[in-house]
Design an enzyme around this catalytic site. Structure first.
Site, PDB file in Angstrom:
ATOM      1  N   ARG A  99      -6.868   1.434   4.027  1.00 54.37           N
ATOM      2  CA  ARG A  99      -4.689   2.002   3.359  1.00 54.37           C
ATOM      3  C   ARG A  99      -5.060   1.505   2.090  1.00 54.37           C
ATOM      4  O   ARG A  99      -4.235   1.883   0.782  1.00 54.37           O
ATOM      5  CB  ARG A  99      -4.062   2.416   3.862  1.00 54.37           C
ATOM      6  CG  ARG A  99      -3.682   0.559   4.627  1.00 54.37           C
ATOM      7  CD  ARG A  99      -3.049   1.189   6.066  1.00 54.37           C
ATOM      8  NE  ARG A  99      -2.130  -0.941   5.949  1.00 54.37           N
ATOM      9  CZ  ARG A  99      -2.693  -0.773   7.724  1.00 54.37           C
ATOM     10  NH1 ARG A  99      -3.760  -0.672   7.616  1.00 54.37           N
ATOM     11  NH2 ARG A  99      -2.250  -1.554   7.921  1.00 54.37           N
ATOM     12  N   HIS A 101       0.772  -1.292   0.083  1.00 50.86           N
ATOM     13  CA  HIS A 101       0.000  -0.079  -0.173  1.00 50.86           C
ATOM     14  C   HIS A 101       1.206   1.352  -0.034  1.00 50.86           C
ATOM     15  O   HIS A 101       1.958   1.365   0.390  1.00 50.86           O
ATOM     16  CB  HIS A 101      -1.058   0.103   1.368  1.00 50.86           C
ATOM     17  CG  HIS A 101       0.123  -0.276   2.603  1.00 50.86           C
ATOM     18  ND1 HIS A 101       0.361   1.098   2.767  1.00 50.86           N
ATOM     19  CD2 HIS A 101       0.108  -1.221   2.908  1.00 50.86           C
ATOM     20  CE1 HIS A 101       1.194   0.875   4.787  1.00 50.86           C
ATOM     21  NE2 HIS A 101       0.602  -0.377   4.370  1.00 50.86           N
ATOM     22  N   GLY A 152      -0.540  -2.897  12.152  1.00 45.98           N
ATOM     23  CA  GLY A 152      -1.179  -3.727  11.570  1.00 45.98           C
ATOM     24  C   GLY A 152      -1.783  -4.070  11.314  1.00 45.98           C
ATOM     25  O   GLY A 152      -2.308  -3.629  10.164  1.00 45.98           O
ATOM     26  N   GLU A 165      -2.485  -7.755   7.108  1.00 47.20           N
ATOM     27  CA  GLU A 165      -0.900  -7.299   7.355  1.00 47.20           C
ATOM     28  C   GLU A 165      -1.149  -8.401   8.683  1.00 47.20           C
ATOM     29  O   GLU A 165      -1.970  -8.469   9.921  1.00 47.20           O
ATOM     30  CB  GLU A 165      -0.363  -5.689   7.982  1.00 47.20           C
ATOM     31  CG  GLU A 165       0.277  -5.850   8.619  1.00 47.20           C
ATOM     32  CD  GLU A 165       1.708  -5.939   7.953  1.00 47.20           C
ATOM     33  OE1 GLU A 165       1.917  -7.462   7.250  1.00 47.20           O
ATOM     34  OE2 GLU A 165       2.979  -4.818   6.988  1.00 47.20           O
ATOM     35  N   ASN A 198       2.676   5.438   8.523  1.00 44.36           N
ATOM     36  CA  ASN A 198       4.059   5.456   8.359  1.00 44.36           C
ATOM     37  C   ASN A 198       4.950   6.913   8.373  1.00 44.36           C
ATOM     38  O   ASN A 198       6.394   6.496   8.927  1.00 44.36           O
ATOM     39  CB  ASN A 198       4.087   5.115   6.885  1.00 44.36           C
ATOM     40  CG  ASN A 198       3.153   2.904   6.484  1.00 44.36           C
ATOM     41  OD1 ASN A 198       3.355   3.493   5.332  1.00 44.36           O
ATOM     42  ND2 ASN A 198       3.264   3.007   7.716  1.00 44.36           N
TER      43      ASN A 198
END
Length: 213
Positions: free
Chosen positions: A63, A14, A27, A87, A20
């Site tokens: 996302r 992504h 996760g 994730e 980030n």
């Protein structure tokens, strides 16, 4: 599993998210794409625009869904949401700023990123568990498209993609998957062949095309 025709999977991480940028553990928790992340998604889509894709699959994290939609754009590629592509579950570490974690949980990050299949965050899942669900999803996708063959987009996450590749190649090195990097795995007669790992050239090429109009 017998693959009658070659199936090629293009794994795409992504785009950049708010977490980030803040360097938070992300996760199962989620945060929106940044403007840069949206641009990355559009860029990788443009970079892959000369490839014919018969289908696309996405993690159920927003996302990733947003990345997939921006990357696909107006192309007629059916998108399927699959929660098994999600994730890794980081348990109690979810949404915590990485630099704050040692004071709370000691060397848990060092242990977590050791590539030990049984390693996990407190209340999270292990790499073995992550691989089991990822492999289950990928095997099902490959089998589903084996009779026709073709190229398929898989929108997912850095650790999920990285762990899958590490496990199927029995590698001892975990590649860093940048936002909207691409990894390519071809399947023939049930056997995977790694073509590219964590490549950013599609994103960069697409970004240049969009910039230059």
């Amino acid at each position: 599993m017998i693959t009658e025709k070659k199936v090629t999977l293009y794994f795409v991480r992504h785009g950049e998210t708010q977490y980030n940028v803040e360097k938070r553990m992300q996760g199962f928790c989620d945060s929106p794409l940044t403007e840069k992340g949206i641009s990355q998604a559009k860029s990788v889509g443009k970079g892959l625009s000369d490839i014919n894709f018969i289908a696309a699959y996405s993690s159920d994290s927003q996302r990733v869904i947003d990345t997939a939609k921006y990357a696909i754009g107006k192309r007629d590629i059916p998108l399927t949401i699959d929660k098994r592509l999600k994730e890794m579950n980081f348990g109690v570490l979810e949404a915590l700023v990485e630099e704050e974690i040692p004071a709370l949980y000691g060397n848990v990050l060092e242990t977590l990123f050791s590539l030990d299949l049984d390693a996990c965050a407190p209340e999270g899942e292990t790499y073995a568990q992550l691989f089991a669900r990822t492999e289950n999803a990928i095997d099902e996708i490959v089998k589903m498209h084996a009779s026709e063959g073709g190229n398929i987009l898989i929108f997912s996450h850095g650790v999920t993609i990285g762990n899958y590749i590490v496990q199927i190649t029995k590698s001892s090195e975990f590649a860093v998957h940048e936002n909207c990097s691409v990894s390519i795995v071809r399947y023939m007669n049930g056997q995977p062949q790694i073509e590219i790992i964590a490549d950013t050239s599609f994103r960069e090429k697409g970004g240049q095309c969009l910039t230059n109009g």
